[in-house]
Write an enzyme that holds these catalytic residues in place. Structure first.
Site, mmCIF file in Angstrom:
data_model
loop_
_atom_site.group_PDB
_atom_site.id
_atom_site.type_symbol
_atom_site.label_atom_id
_atom_site.label_comp_id
_atom_site.label_asym_id
_atom_site.label_seq_id
_atom_site.Cartn_x
_atom_site.Cartn_y
_atom_site.Cartn_z
ATOM 1 C CG ASN A 1 -0.228 0.024 2.533
ATOM 2 O OD1 ASN A 1 0.922 0.419 2.606
ATOM 3 N ND2 ASN A 1 -0.910 -0.388 3.575
ATOM 4 C CG ASP B 1 -5.665 -8.564 1.666
ATOM 5 O OD1 ASP B 1 -5.944 -8.489 2.868
ATOM 6 O OD2 ASP B 1 -4.767 -7.884 1.123
#
Lengths: 325, 325, 325
Positions: free
Chosen positions: C9, C198
């Site tokens: 991320n 996810d």
């Protein structure tokens, strides 16, 4: 194409493996096109060998890599391709030569993958080009026989190794061969294999010297055996030699076609990668010396030293030759 | 899905090509589902055309792109799909409309790829919707015939070009079509092609203006010819026109199915991309004027100017209409 | 392998989904190899279930993930694999345990995908290992029956939801299953599905708390139904429960094999993901409480609380046990 963050390490230098993959793709395209240029059985050119390749300057994220390929020699059953890579900073317009690579391909029939087809001959501008090409062809043929004998080795994990020993940095990686790794024939692209080899070699180098590293060169790689879709490949690397500012890593690729053949695990490829460590300003840093423990490791170190000195001598001879001209 | 570093340029703006690829995937899904909704031969919807698409605001790394698709018209053999893209900053919750695109698909039989199947008709809420759809259908059909005539052009490399000339920024890229680029029928996804076209157009734009650039719009794209797995595609781009703050780039896709067909290289797609250059604050920057040298280049510049003025006039008409309502 | 920017991320923490995908690949390799180790029909091991998995420490870009797998139990038709992931900072040499996961695979014949083959038995060092394995086998079999009943649920979009309600953060994503997502049998890799799950769960969590989030754990996942190449999958997630510092998200995967089967859309997988929010220093942050509106939502919140308290109690019991030893 433009270099992306995923093509590079955390310092922004593009992985040598990404460059090798692009080189191989260009070579596969030009040689497949050539081998299909005459009417006859359709074929796909498969990578048989890559000659020693030097990485002259690192490429960075956001730069454009320009790849050009040319067929420089054809034997009856093989094609020699010369591929050049130039990196271009499209914002400043600056261009640098990054790589010059020589690859050998053989055309395999699309209908029968075990059948090697004939290569249409190319026209040479000068007669010497053909003679020089034939000389290179004979040399690589000899060298290919030699490396076949190194095939037996296996790398075992070592418990609690000392820093800077061979066992301390040795690494391996497994990969399940998927459809996007493969050619139309259902075998792994040579470029995909080289990219994985560079990844393992890079981990070995970083573990050893704990600094930012880049690929400096790759020794000749022979692709002894094809690897089929659905196989598992294990790529293992161990350090063999260090000079003051470079590290040599030997990489093995073992294929296990467990699903669809009675055949067991076999050695598909092996090669030597040389890495250097770079400071933030791009200057080569000294690297810790490799500590050899066993007789085998000492022998491999001496062999690595031989290759290192030979390459150094060759480069100096070239520089002198260039200075005299 | 969340935008990743590989989807974006070094300034963090997501490539227009990534957005186009997502749009096309959404369109392919909804139209394939619709064409299979009645009992009959199973089929896959293939992209035939994308209408002009404006990129209203750039998307950044870490934002989520929301794609929604709706079937807005069906003719006997084609489906019109409207796709909307909204970008959402999931940390602030801010949402922006990024794109509205219109795509045309035709259903091809899974058993016989050359057979176009019939499309089940949709129900319209209002009768006018059907009439407007038919009008759009007829218009795009006409336009498709026109662009077929532009197909002959080829881009040749130029030695030592002057800055800001056409030859200076023109670029091309080759790509070997692999399995992950293809649909169930073994032909390249339209979205994959558009992503590569945007990549080449972006390189042309950056080479010309040497600053951070983003895709502003794409003119209607017609997919004249399918491209088969195993082909090599060459994507070439050249600048055709510059206004004060925008650059128009023409992109060609040529396919070479050398392995499995007697057929030679052919033009598969062509399109015009418009780019703007953005400052760090996201404001449009002036761009250097394109220097045209040959008669051909001057003619293309004038044609580009025509398209530019036409688009500008259309947009102003829409704004006035909106103001009056 | 080395963690890349696309695996992580914007804060540099590697997605739990990337780790789950690597775990599943390792499990698939070792169990396929084991099931093919005796002469007989060739097969591919398909993921049937993943036991609850805790993410003990986040992995960062540039670190190397070391994955090791071991077969710990075999029943007549299934294989239990234990996979451990260690992250290693190759510059400092620091290593941390990241994950310990338990997966169940069943061998499917390469010739007939609906035929489950027999698993060659493994040798146990101690008799208790076999008994404990059989106990785990029976437990997961029971649990698999239970979750089958949760299959009916569907997530509908909500117009203008209030912040911190269930409707506010719920999200969904569609994906067209391509060749690179699939095994040799033409079905989606379990690891690919988990990575997408996810991704959706992460979007739900980030929308709810608007801060940097990481996967803390995944409850047991049962793969009820295979998903075929060419299907469209819809992955939907909604928040079910929040504690002071964690969020539980339920994720559904629905498959629509519209092209090649008369069969309609079906629920393929469902699971609970737990996320925590991390400060820049890596400390867990408080999360806003989930606002439940309908009776259904309140019921799911209480069930989530039950799972949360049960897990907490189990962990404390383990800590006490460890302290006593």
């Amino acid at each position: 194409r433009i270099m992306r963050p995923d093509d590079a390490n955390v310092a922004g230098n593009v992985h040598g493996g990404t460059i090798l993959k692009m080189i191989e793709e260009a070579g596969a395209i030009i040689s497949t096109r050539h081998c299909n240029s005459q009417a006859g059985e359709p074929c796909v050119a498969a990578l048989a060998r890559v000659e020693r390749t030097d990485f002259m300057s690192p490429v960075c994220i956001g730069e454009v890599a320009n790849v050009s390929a040319e067929i420089t020699y054809t034997s009856r059953h093989s094609v020699e391709v010369q591929v050049n890579v130039m990196s271009e900073n499209i914002l400043t317009g600056a261009k640098k030569v990054t790589n010059k690579a020589t690859l050998w391909y053989v055309p395999l029939s699309l209908k029968n993958v075990n059948k090697v087809l004939e290569v249409p001959p190319i026209q040479y501008v000068r007669k010497e080009q053909e003679d020089e090409g034939r000389k290179r062809y004979e040399e690589q043929k000899l060298d290919r026989l030699e490396t076949k004998q190194r095939n037996g080795d296996v790398i075992f994990p070592i418990i609690n190794p000392e820093p800077h020993t061979v066992g301390y940095s040795q690494s391996s990686l497994i990969h399940l061969v998927g459809p996007s790794d493969c050619t139309l024939l259902g075998f792994v692209h040579g470029g995909v294999t080289m990219k994985l080899m560079d990844e393992v070699a890079g981990i070995v180098a970083a573990r050893h010297c704990k600094t930012n590293i880049v690929t400096a060169s790759v020794d000749a790689i022979n692709f002894h055996e094809k690897i089929k879709k659905g196989s598992v490949i294990t790529i293992s690397g161990r350090m063999t030699f260090t000079s003051n500012k470079s590290m040599e890593i030997e990489v093995f690729v073992d294929a296990d076609p467990f699903v669809d053949e009675s055949r067991g695990r076999y050695r598909a490829v092996s090669a030597f990668f040389t890495y250097v460590s770079l400071s933030k300003e791009g200057k080569p840093l000294p690297v810790p010396q490799l500590l050899t423990e066993t007789e085998e490791e000492k022998r491999r170190f001496e062999e690595g030293k031989g290759r290192y000195l030979q390459t150094k001598a060759k480069r100096q001879a070239q520089l002198q030759q260039a200075a005299q001209q």
